[in-house]
Design an enzyme around this catalytic site. Structure first.
Site, mmCIF file in Angstrom:
data_model
loop_
_atom_site.group_PDB
_atom_site.id
_atom_site.type_symbol
_atom_site.label_atom_id
_atom_site.label_comp_id
_atom_site.label_asym_id
_atom_site.label_seq_id
_atom_site.Cartn_x
_atom_site.Cartn_y
_atom_site.Cartn_z
ATOM 1 N N PHE A 1 0.813 -6.183 30.674
ATOM 2 C CA PHE A 1 -0.013 -7.379 30.577
ATOM 3 C C PHE A 1 -0.944 -7.169 29.386
ATOM 4 O O PHE A 1 -1.679 -6.189 29.326
ATOM 5 C CB PHE A 1 -0.815 -7.616 31.865
ATOM 6 C CG PHE A 1 -1.396 -8.983 31.893
ATOM 7 C CD1 PHE A 1 -0.625 -10.070 32.267
ATOM 8 C CD2 PHE A 1 -2.699 -9.208 31.491
ATOM 9 C CE1 PHE A 1 -1.139 -11.359 32.252
ATOM 10 C CE2 PHE A 1 -3.228 -10.490 31.474
ATOM 11 C CZ PHE A 1 -2.443 -11.560 31.853
ATOM 12 N N LYS B 1 -3.951 -23.065 26.331
ATOM 13 C CA LYS B 1 -4.963 -22.671 25.362
ATOM 14 C C LYS B 1 -4.477 -21.503 24.520
ATOM 15 O O LYS B 1 -4.971 -21.261 23.426
ATOM 16 C CB LYS B 1 -6.249 -22.234 26.090
ATOM 17 C CG LYS B 1 -6.837 -23.303 26.972
ATOM 18 C CD LYS B 1 -8.024 -22.721 27.748
ATOM 19 C CE LYS B 1 -8.585 -23.752 28.706
ATOM 20 N NZ LYS B 1 -9.472 -23.107 29.695
ATOM 21 N N GLY B 2 -3.519 -20.745 25.081
ATOM 22 C CA GLY B 2 -3.189 -19.439 24.522
ATOM 23 C C GLY B 2 -2.793 -19.399 23.064
ATOM 24 O O GLY B 2 -3.067 -18.422 22.372
ATOM 25 N N ASP C 1 -5.213 -14.444 27.408
ATOM 26 C CA ASP C 1 -6.336 -14.198 28.308
ATOM 27 C C ASP C 1 -5.936 -13.410 29.542
ATOM 28 O O ASP C 1 -4.764 -13.337 29.918
ATOM 29 C CB ASP C 1 -6.929 -15.533 28.784
ATOM 30 C CG ASP C 1 -6.018 -16.235 29.795
ATOM 31 O OD1 ASP C 1 -4.830 -16.456 29.475
ATOM 32 O OD2 ASP C 1 -6.475 -16.528 30.920
ATOM 33 N N ASP D 1 1.801 -18.625 22.821
ATOM 34 C CA ASP D 1 1.282 -17.270 22.643
ATOM 35 C C ASP D 1 2.317 -16.216 23.027
ATOM 36 O O ASP D 1 2.510 -15.239 22.328
ATOM 37 C CB ASP D 1 -0.037 -17.070 23.412
ATOM 38 C CG ASP D 1 0.049 -17.421 24.897
ATOM 39 O OD1 ASP D 1 1.108 -17.908 25.365
ATOM 40 O OD2 ASP D 1 -0.955 -17.213 25.602
ATOM 41 N N LYS E 1 8.350 -11.068 25.411
ATOM 42 C CA LYS E 1 8.470 -9.982 26.395
ATOM 43 C C LYS E 1 9.821 -10.143 27.099
ATOM 44 O O LYS E 1 9.895 -10.634 28.229
ATOM 45 C CB LYS E 1 7.336 -10.163 27.414
ATOM 46 C CG LYS E 1 6.645 -8.901 27.872
ATOM 47 C CD LYS E 1 5.779 -9.193 29.082
ATOM 48 C CE LYS E 1 4.319 -9.288 28.787
ATOM 49 N NZ LYS E 1 3.500 -9.498 30.008
ATOM 50 N N ARG F 1 -9.654 -13.904 25.051
ATOM 51 C CA ARG F 1 -8.903 -14.637 24.024
ATOM 52 C C ARG F 1 -9.463 -14.370 22.634
ATOM 53 O O ARG F 1 -8.762 -14.489 21.634
ATOM 54 C CB ARG F 1 -8.977 -16.146 24.278
ATOM 55 C CG ARG F 1 -8.322 -16.606 25.557
ATOM 56 C CD ARG F 1 -8.209 -18.120 25.559
ATOM 57 N NE ARG F 1 -7.983 -18.686 26.880
ATOM 58 C CZ ARG F 1 -6.796 -18.815 27.454
ATOM 59 N NH1 ARG F 1 -5.723 -18.387 26.842
ATOM 60 N NH2 ARG F 1 -6.676 -19.359 28.656
ATOM 61 N N ASP G 1 7.285 -15.069 28.268
ATOM 62 C CA ASP G 1 7.317 -14.051 29.315
ATOM 63 C C ASP G 1 8.542 -14.354 30.191
ATOM 64 O O ASP G 1 9.660 -14.083 29.768
ATOM 65 C CB ASP G 1 5.976 -14.144 30.061
ATOM 66 C CG ASP G 1 5.771 -13.058 31.087
ATOM 67 O OD1 ASP G 1 6.165 -11.915 30.832
ATOM 68 O OD2 ASP G 1 5.206 -13.347 32.162
HETATM 69 P P1 IMP Z 1 6.085 -17.716 31.201
HETATM 70 O O1 IMP Z 1 6.227 -19.092 31.744
HETATM 71 O O2 IMP Z 1 6.281 -16.668 32.259
HETATM 72 O O3 IMP Z 1 6.917 -17.438 29.971
HETATM 73 O O4 IMP Z 1 4.567 -17.527 30.870
HETATM 74 C C1 IMP Z 1 4.014 -18.005 29.755
HETATM 75 C C2 IMP Z 1 2.504 -18.022 29.864
HETATM 76 O O5 IMP Z 1 2.007 -17.005 30.749
HETATM 77 C C3 IMP Z 1 1.941 -17.700 28.514
HETATM 78 O O6 IMP Z 1 1.786 -18.852 27.728
HETATM 79 C C4 IMP Z 1 0.649 -16.989 28.855
HETATM 80 O O7 IMP Z 1 -0.392 -17.934 28.984
HETATM 81 C C5 IMP Z 1 0.898 -16.323 30.201
HETATM 82 N N1 IMP Z 1 1.220 -14.881 30.054
HETATM 83 C C6 IMP Z 1 2.410 -14.279 30.236
HETATM 84 N N2 IMP Z 1 2.347 -12.963 29.990
HETATM 85 C C7 IMP Z 1 1.073 -12.713 29.634
HETATM 86 C C8 IMP Z 1 0.358 -11.515 29.233
HETATM 87 O O8 IMP Z 1 0.878 -10.392 29.136
HETATM 88 N N3 IMP Z 1 -0.954 -11.679 28.947
HETATM 89 C C9 IMP Z 1 -1.592 -12.889 29.003
HETATM 90 N N4 IMP Z 1 -0.968 -14.023 29.351
HETATM 91 C C10 IMP Z 1 0.353 -13.938 29.674
HETATM 92 MG MG MG Z 2 -2.649 -17.824 29.738
#
Ligand code: IMP
Ligand code: MG
Length: 188
Positions: free
Chosen positions: A153, A44-45, A160, A101, A132, A166, A104
């Site tokens: 975060f 959804k992000g 979210d 969004d 990030k 959001r 990470d």
């Molecule tokens: P990744 O797989 O660790 O890159 O995570 C990606 C997903 O984790 C993103 O699409 C977000 O939904 C969530 N996410 C990662 N960091 C944050 C944050 O700081 N705030 C909110 N959601 C996050």
């Molecule tokens: Mg999320």
């Protein structure tokens, strides 16, 4: 009591966000000037970011969605699920621009990208609202990104915490008590 009370500080204001999206929209427009492409918004992000982004891209594009969730109700990643993948003919032979969004650890976007390539996408590039890099666990750099953030975060503008925030029009860091209260409730 509004959501704003839970935010410790604002990292990007609405005006800064829109200026960042203008910049990235120009880069995307240039990159796809002579090529058909489909924007794939990861729900959804990315819904807020994607809807502002596409309205600043003045060349033809198609729009598709998929849903990926790697987070439960906390701030640590859980198992990844991919749902509502676009149909085969929306993927096969297409140039896809995956819009998310935040990048990470990178695990979500890498898994989604590999799945789209496995299903026959011609090319998959990535465009993220926030990057990030300090948290990266896989080898993936975004092709386009609006802003880099430190290892906080963050919420708002589509991002979210436990399903909320959001709808904040800016990006902010949550107050530490909000995060620790949720952890206590979840027994973490
Ligand atoms: P990744 O797989 O660790 O890159 O995570 C990606 C997903 O984790 C993103 O699409 C977000 O939904 C969530 N996410 C990662 N960091 C944050 C944050 O700081 N705030 C909110 N959601 C996050
Ligand atoms: Mg999320």
């Amino acid at each position: 009591m509004t959501l704003h009370n839970d935010v410790q500080r604002i990292l990007f204001t609405e005006a800064e966000i829109l200026a960042g999206i203008d910049r990235v929209a120009k880069e995307v427009t240039q990159a796809y000037a002579q090529r058909d492409f489909t924007v794939v918004s990861v729900l959804k992000g990315s819904c807020v970011f994607a809807s502002d982004l596409i309205r600043r891209i003045p060349i033809p594009l198609e729009l598709a969605f998929l849903a990926a969730s790697s987070y439960g109700d906390g701030t640590v990643p859980g198992r990844l699920e991919i749902n509502f993948l676009p149909t085969g003919n929306e993927i096969e032979g297409r140039n896809l621009l995956l819009v998310d969004d935040i990048l990470d650890t990178g695990k979500t976007l890498l898994a989604v990208r590999d799945e789209l390539l496995r299903r026959g996408a011609r090319e998959v590039r990535t465009c993220v609202f926030l990057d990030k890099p300090a948290r990266r666990a896989v080898d993936l750099q975004p092709d386009f990104r609006c802003f880099e953030v430190e290892d906080h975060f963050v919420v708002g503008y589509g991002l979210d915490f436990a399903g909320r925030y959001r709808n904040l029009p800016f990006v902010g860091a949550l107050r530490e008590e909000i995060i620790s209260a949720a952890r206590t409730r979840n027994g973490a």
